[in-house]
Write an enzyme that holds these catalytic residues in place. Structure first.
Site, PDB file in Angstrom:
ATOM      1  N   GLU A 183     140.110  52.306  -2.057  1.00  5.55           N
ATOM      2  CA  GLU A 183     141.301  51.524  -2.357  1.00  5.55           C
ATOM      3  C   GLU A 183     142.435  52.408  -2.868  1.00  5.55           C
ATOM      4  OE1 GLU A 183     139.954  48.258  -4.765  1.00  5.55           O
ATOM      5  OE2 GLU A 183     138.543  47.620  -3.238  1.00  5.55           O
ATOM      6  N   GLU A 390     129.515  38.701  -6.721  1.00  6.21           N
ATOM      7  CA  GLU A 390     129.931  40.047  -7.189  1.00  6.21           C
ATOM      8  C   GLU A 390     128.688  40.724  -7.764  1.00  6.21           C
ATOM      9  OE1 GLU A 390     133.000  42.040  -7.378  1.00  6.21           O
ATOM     10  OE2 GLU A 390     131.286  43.333  -7.786  1.00  6.21           O
ATOM     11  N   GLU A 459     134.609  46.033  -1.401  1.00 11.81           N
ATOM     12  CA  GLU A 459     134.121  47.368  -1.780  1.00 11.81           C
ATOM     13  C   GLU A 459     132.916  47.721  -0.903  1.00 11.81           C
ATOM     14  OE1 GLU A 459     134.286  44.904  -4.381  1.00 11.81           O
ATOM     15  OE2 GLU A 459     136.414  45.342  -4.433  1.00 11.81           O
ATOM     16  N   GLU A 477     136.584  44.377   3.055  1.00 10.18           N
ATOM     17  CA  GLU A 477     137.808  44.901   2.458  1.00 10.18           C
ATOM     18  C   GLU A 477     137.870  46.394   2.805  1.00 10.18           C
ATOM     19  OE1 GLU A 477     139.894  44.485  -1.900  1.00 10.18           O
ATOM     20  OE2 GLU A 477     137.853  45.199  -1.782  1.00 10.18           O
ATOM     21  N   GLU A 483     145.326  42.337  -3.599  1.00 11.94           N
ATOM     22  CA  GLU A 483     145.042  42.254  -5.036  1.00 11.94           C
ATOM     23  C   GLU A 483     145.854  43.278  -5.839  1.00 11.94           C
ATOM     24  OE1 GLU A 483     140.848  43.010  -5.646  1.00 11.94           O
ATOM     25  OE2 GLU A 483     140.903  44.906  -4.571  1.00 11.94           O
TER      26      GLU A 483
HETATM   27  C1  NOJ Z   1     137.398  43.012  -6.161  1.00 16.53           C
HETATM   28  C2  NOJ Z   1     137.598  42.216  -4.921  1.00 16.53           C
HETATM   29  O1  NOJ Z   1     138.313  42.953  -3.973  1.00 16.53           O
HETATM   30  C3  NOJ Z   1     138.334  40.947  -5.298  1.00 16.53           C
HETATM   31  O2  NOJ Z   1     138.631  40.188  -4.143  1.00 16.53           O
HETATM   32  C4  NOJ Z   1     137.497  40.157  -6.266  1.00 16.53           C
HETATM   33  O3  NOJ Z   1     138.231  39.046  -6.694  1.00 16.53           O
HETATM   34  C5  NOJ Z   1     137.117  41.003  -7.488  1.00 16.53           C
HETATM   35  N1  NOJ Z   1     136.587  42.259  -7.092  1.00 16.53           N
HETATM   36  C6  NOJ Z   1     136.078  40.328  -8.353  1.00 16.53           C
HETATM   37  O4  NOJ Z   1     134.854  40.279  -7.684  1.00 16.53           O
HETATM   38 CA    CA Z   2     138.659  45.322  -4.005  1.00 18.18          CA
END
Ligand code: NOJ
Ligand code: CA
Length: 684
Positions: A183, A390, A459, A477, A483
């Site tokens: 990123e 997550e 990620e 992603e 974000e």
């Molecule tokens: C990073 C992710 O790219 C995002 O979309 C997500 O909201 C946050 N992590 C929390 O999991």
């Molecule tokens: Ca991310």
């Protein structure tokens, strides 16, 4: 008689053309060309080392580049070799994707497999298979079963990419401490100055038009490949594999195959997309019935957490409440969206959720979130609830719960998951991209396929074409997404960002960028922490719309808070835009400057055009010759309005309709940091 003589002549020509002695006593040189003859790979053996080079239209792209391995506890494999075997085949086959940037994919290539053996006492051997397509080259190693090589630990892969000229690379680094992800913002620099970069890396050759992309395909049980430069004005990039915690790169046992190393080639940058090379180098689908795998648009309880007006964790600002979720489901149902993503629904977010990675439960919901209740509500409304998992890189914690979690989701009728791996190292301090991580991702894809679950991975390990074999692996992603426009310390993505992404990250596969922020200036209440108060989306509103066409994803989010779409005429474009394509044509493009792309929807006659620019205003004159001749269409145009610009005045948008046909030339004017989105539908 005549035929036989001709055969002899053809044989002699082929032999002279393809197998030439390198020197009197030396081994033969082997050569294989693409079906149209433009791309050629030559394999040479000199001083016991095997090398390959790549030419396009007779011009060197890669100079002889080394092949081989280094091991822990065994001598390197790559010196003192002789070629003991070679074999050729070709293929010309067309296959259909269940979903994608294009419906039909042609796999047309010539293959040459070369086997080399050590001349020393160990006599270890390996093969390299080259597949040469008109759009590039793929090659992979095979370590066959043999007495001198059984269990192994690879410490280095010696593969090189020795660029013939000082091509300009578009790259992100791979060696940032505490940012072992993807990123970052892209830079461009001559290949001779590169230190350590991620793939896909896109290179503009010095002839001013040819482009090459180095990447990999079918990464299954091996570390991710980075590329390391040598410094000192050297133009050679070498494979640099992501390590496990003990420094070993890959553990395995013969017989073993590595992923394909790929060199995509195009005469101009607009020919890079759609990029099909990696898909052709992956095995066909393991999923026979793909009817349940459906591209869709979705909204979600998400942006509020990034703006810091909601939390993932429990408490007064908790976003994932039953009530809030039902509100999102109602909105999705009313506006024809397929799904609703809900983040922060499950126990584990309280405290430092990155450090407490093993505290995540993937089955237990917070008290204010009635999972079975919202699942039933979504079903009744015909909307999919997208479950968020997550992991923070706690691989074992997630793997332990995979079966129980996926069983639960399926029992509630849920079949789409967004996963996340916010972590610099994973599963016991291994690189985020190590063989351990690659195995984990494959296990998740296969388990999800078994349960009938679609995946959107954040990620992630980069895309190497897995979606051909497992079409439930839909989007990911793996780059700086929207974000960063909410909270990044550097003020968000610069206006050129997406014009680079299109020719770099997006070449390897779909990206869940999450476009569609309408409240672009995000005026924050006084007292908002600086980190959240300052950044904002550095695009115009029309450019947010254009991103739906430009940045391909089969799961496409309308990322803003749903209240920001209420009463907005521009929202109609997001409702209308397709997410699955029959055809993709890149009309204009320059890396870092602009992109104009046209796509025809799958199973339909409508076309969508997306145009984006960097901080400069630009005008394009686009011939609509891709439309069916003789047919009448209506173009619904969403253009930057008078005075629009990304920095001070991003919102003006002009929406108009006009009749068009295949002879029309559309003049598209884009504001600084702007864009244009068009739906072209057959006239009623
Ligand atoms: C990073 C992710 O790219 C995002 O979309 C997500 O909201 C946050 N992590 C929390 O999991
Ligand atoms: Ca991310």
């Amino acid at each position: 008689m005549r035929t036989r003589r001709w055969r002899l002549v053809i044989f002699a020509v082929l032999w002279l053309g393809l197998v030439r002695p390198a020197s009197a006593a030396a081994q033969p040189t082997l050569r294989v060309t693409s079906p149209n003859g433009q791309n050629a790979v030559t394999i040479t053996l000199r001083d016991g080392t095997l090398r390959y080079d790549v030419q396009r239209q007779g011009r060197a792209v890669l100079l002889p580049s080394r092949l081989g391995f280094e091991f822990r506890g065994a001598p390197p494999l790559g010196d003192s070799l002789r070629i003991v075997d070679s074999a050729r085949t070709s293929k010309d086959e067309t296959w259909t994707q269940p979903w994608g940037e294009v419906a039909r994919v042609r796999d047309h290539h010539n293959e040459l497999r070369v086997t080399a053996e050590e001349t020393t006492a160990r006599r270890r051997r390996f093969s390299v298979t080259f597949r040469v397509f008109d759009d590039g080259v793929g090659f992979r190693y095979e370590l066959p079963e043999q007495p001198g090589l059984t269990d192994f630990e690879i410490t280095d892969e010696r593969t090189e990419f020795a660029f013939a000229d000082n091509a300009r690379a578009w790259w992100i680094p791979s060696n940032r401490p505490r940012l072992d992800r993807s990123e970052m913002l892209y830079s461009s620099a001559p290949v001779s100055t590169l230190d350590s970069v991620q793939t896909p890396v896109t290179l503009e050759l010095s002839d001013g038009h040819t482009v090459a992309v180095i990447h990999e395909a079918n990464l299954v049980d091996y570390p991710r490949m980075f590329l390391a430069g040598r410094g000192m004005e050297n133009r050679t990039l070498s494979a640099a594999l992501a390590p496990m915690s003990d420094g070993v790169k890959a553990r395995g046992r013969t017989p073993f195959e590595t992923p394909w190393r790929t060199i995509q080639l195009a005469d101009k940058v607009t020919d890079l997309v759609p990029s099909l090379l990696a898909l052709n180098l992956n095995p066909p689908s393991e999923i026979t019935n793909t009817d349940w795998i459906k591209p869709m648009k979705y909204v979600g309880i998400w942006w509020g957490m990034h703006l810091n007006t909601m939390t993932w964790s429990s408490g007064p600002k908790h976003g994932a409440t039953t009530e809030n979720t039902k509100r999102y489901i109602d909105f999705a149902a009313k506006n024809g969206f397929g799904g609703v993503l809900v983040e922060g629904w499950n126990v584990g977010w309280d405290g430092d959720w990155i450090a407490n990675r093993n505290a995540f439960s993937f089955t237990k919901a917070y008290a204010d979130y009635d999972l079975p209740g919202v699942a039933a509500y979504a079903k009744q409304k015909g909307v999919k609830l997208i479950v968020h998992n997550e992991t923070s890189g706690g691989l074992a914690n997630y793997e332990r719960q995979l079966d129980s979690a996926y069983t639960l989701y399926r029992s509630l009728g849920l079949d789409a998951i967004k996963t996340g791996y916010v972590a610099d190292t994973v599963g016991g301090n291994h690189s985020h991209y190590s063989q351990v991580a690659v195995r984990h991702h494959r296990k998740v894809i296969e388990t999800a396929a078994k349960y009938g679950i679609m995946l959107d991975v954040h990620e992630p390990i980069h895309d190497t074409g897995e979606r051909r074999t497992y079409p439930n692996m839909m989007s990911r992603e793996g780059a700086r997404g929207q974000e960063y426009n909410a909270w990044s310390a550097d003020g968000g993505n610069p206006p050129e960002h997406e014009t680079i992404l299109f020719f770099t990250r997006l070449v390897d596969g779909p990206m869940d960028f999450t476009p569609g922020i309408f409240d672009i200036q995000m005026k924050r209440p006084t007292g908002t922490p600086k980190q959240y108060a300052e950044p904002h989306v550095r695009t115009t509103l029309a450019k947010q719309l254009a991103l739906y066409v430009v940045l391909y994803s089969p799961l496409q989010m309308a990322a803003d808070l749903i209240e920001n779409y209420e009463g907005q005429p521009a929202f109609k474009f997001i409702r209308d835009v397709a997410v699955d394509w029959d055809t993709t044509r890149v009309i204009e493009g320059k890396i870092g400057d602009y992109v104009v792309v046209a796509r025809r929807e799958r199973n339909g006659q409508s076309w969508f055009v997306g145009a984006i620019t960097d901080e400069e205003a630009r005008t394009f004159d686009v011939p609509l010759s891709f439309l069916t001749a003789g047919r009448k269409y209506v173009a619904e145009i969403y253009a930057d309005g008078p005075g629009a610009n990304w920095s001070t005045n991003p919102l003006p948008i002009t929406i108009l309709s006009r009749p068009v046909d295949s002879t029309t030339r559309l003049r598209m004017a884009l504001a600084p940091g702007g864009g244009q989105a068009i739906r072209i539908r057959p006239a009623p």
